[in-house]
Design an enzyme around this catalytic site. Structure first.
Site, mmCIF file in Angstrom:
data_model
loop_
_atom_site.group_PDB
_atom_site.id
_atom_site.type_symbol
_atom_site.label_atom_id
_atom_site.label_comp_id
_atom_site.label_asym_id
_atom_site.label_seq_id
_atom_site.Cartn_x
_atom_site.Cartn_y
_atom_site.Cartn_z
ATOM 1 C CB SER A 134 -58.269 -9.435 -18.005
ATOM 2 O OG SER A 134 -58.100 -9.215 -19.392
ATOM 3 C CG HIS A 185 -61.965 -11.987 -18.912
ATOM 4 N ND1 HIS A 185 -63.289 -12.366 -18.988
ATOM 5 C CD2 HIS A 185 -61.828 -10.927 -19.760
ATOM 6 C CE1 HIS A 185 -63.932 -11.565 -19.823
ATOM 7 N NE2 HIS A 185 -63.068 -10.688 -20.303
ATOM 8 C CG ASP A 215 -60.721 -9.030 -22.555
ATOM 9 O OD1 ASP A 215 -61.950 -9.207 -22.531
ATOM 10 O OD2 ASP A 215 -60.080 -8.605 -21.587
ATOM 11 C CG MET A 263 -60.076 -7.048 -28.108
ATOM 12 S SD MET A 263 -59.310 -5.560 -27.419
ATOM 13 C CE MET A 263 -59.608 -5.816 -25.675
ATOM 14 C CG HIS A 293 -65.381 -10.437 -23.580
ATOM 15 N ND1 HIS A 293 -65.044 -9.229 -22.990
ATOM 16 C CD2 HIS A 293 -66.486 -10.177 -24.329
ATOM 17 C CE1 HIS A 293 -65.892 -8.302 -23.374
ATOM 18 N NE2 HIS A 293 -66.770 -8.856 -24.188
ATOM 19 C CG MET A 344 -64.879 -7.538 -26.683
ATOM 20 S SD MET A 344 -63.901 -6.397 -25.683
ATOM 21 C CE MET A 344 -62.665 -7.537 -25.063
ATOM 22 C CG MET A 357 -68.183 -4.623 -22.155
ATOM 23 S SD MET A 357 -66.700 -5.497 -21.594
ATOM 24 C CE MET A 357 -65.444 -4.210 -21.733
ATOM 25 N N GLY A 416 -61.838 -2.324 -25.833
ATOM 26 C CA GLY A 416 -60.783 -2.137 -26.823
ATOM 27 C C GLY A 416 -59.406 -2.030 -26.220
ATOM 28 C CG PHE A 417 -57.254 0.420 -26.121
ATOM 29 C CD1 PHE A 417 -56.082 0.026 -26.758
ATOM 30 C CD2 PHE A 417 -58.223 1.068 -26.859
ATOM 31 C CE1 PHE A 417 -55.884 0.280 -28.098
ATOM 32 C CE2 PHE A 417 -58.044 1.325 -28.210
ATOM 33 C CZ PHE A 417 -56.863 0.931 -28.835
ATOM 34 N N GLY A 418 -57.049 -1.970 -22.278
ATOM 35 C CA GLY A 418 -56.985 -2.082 -20.837
ATOM 36 C C GLY A 418 -56.608 -0.766 -20.203
ATOM 37 N N GLY A 419 -56.787 -0.675 -18.888
ATOM 38 C CA GLY A 419 -56.328 0.493 -18.148
ATOM 39 C C GLY A 419 -57.263 1.685 -18.156
ATOM 40 C CG ASP A 451 -63.774 -6.844 -18.922
ATOM 41 O OD1 ASP A 451 -62.817 -6.259 -18.398
ATOM 42 O OD2 ASP A 451 -63.684 -7.483 -19.987
ATOM 43 N N GLY A 452 -63.713 -4.024 -16.666
ATOM 44 C CA GLY A 452 -63.213 -2.694 -16.992
ATOM 45 C C GLY A 452 -63.024 -1.805 -15.781
ATOM 46 N N GLY A 453 -61.785 -1.422 -15.509
ATOM 47 C CA GLY A 453 -61.515 -0.498 -14.416
ATOM 48 C C GLY A 453 -61.717 -1.082 -13.036
ATOM 49 N N GLY A 456 -57.644 -6.648 -14.726
ATOM 50 C CA GLY A 456 -56.458 -6.743 -15.562
ATOM 51 C C GLY A 456 -55.257 -6.058 -14.962
#
Length: 219
Positions: free
Chosen positions: A8, A33, A35, A37, A66, A68, A137, A142-145, A175-177, A197
């Protein structure tokens, strides 16, 4: 079904994006990927079709876009023209989801649908046979990390079971973590496409990190 790592660019260094993309290309990844937003559907603003168009000029990787964003129907044509390969919209943002998915496919693009952590898989029952991809998700977007939400594994397993029982062909994406631990858990649950990411772009060696994650989903 082929297992795909999709780094990402949300976590990439935008002052040196070209070099970051070259680094993951060297790792042999096939997808990138993106994102998007809008600061309304999610509490952050990233980029729009102009960045996708710029990416298309410098890479042949599959651009997994993606959205969002609120009211994605207004912008699907723009993202398609910019060079997106897959366009994913949120179930929560689409009033007429079937029409939105059809619009994406009519533009010659792969069509995906995504759900947030609090949205059940059951909301997708009527659209599954029409999509190319379902994105789970595993963090609140909304945010990475952010930290991986463990209940996402149950959703992936549920989706995989439905796909098998109904003989459907959509890919399951998460997607996420996603890191060295969670990527294996998602793989075991039935996931096909893994968005990573921070674990790729915030590492000391982008290429080596991408290779390691890619190897984990191939074994």
């Amino acid at each position: 079904m082929e297992k795909i790592l999709a780094p990402s660019i949300l976590s990439a260094d935008f002052t040196n994006l070209n070099q970051s993309i070259r680094a993951v290309e060297l790792a042999g990844v096939k997808w990138l990927h993106c994102d998007v937003m809008d600061g309304h559907f999610v509490p952050n603003i990233t980029f729009g079709p102009l960045v996708i168009s710029s990416l298309r000029k410098i890479t042949e990787l599959h651009l997994d876009v993606h959205l969002m964003i609120t009211d994605p129907d207004r912008y699907i044509n723009d993202f398609a023209r910019a060079g997106s390969d897959t366009i994913t919209v949120h179930q929560e943002a689409c009033i007429h989801l079937n029409r939105t998915i059809n619009s994406i496919k009519e533009l010659g693009k792969n069509a995906g649908v995504s759900i947030n952590p609090a949205t059940p898989v059951s909301t997708l029952f009527e659209i599954m046979e029409f999509v190319d991809l379902v994105l789970i998700m595993s963090v609140n977007p909304g945010f990475g990390g952010q930290k991986f939400i463990k209940s996402s594994l149950n959703k992936i397993s549920e989706l995989n079971k439905i796909r098998t029982e109904k003989n459907l062909k959509f890919q399951i994406e998460v997607d996420g973590g996603i890191d060295r631990t969670t990527i294996k858990e998602c793989l075991n649950a039935g996931c096909d496409v893994f968005v990573a990411g921070n674990s790729v772009f915030n590492s000391d060696n982008i290429t080596a990190s991408a290779i390691e994650l890619n190897n984990l989903i191939k074994t």
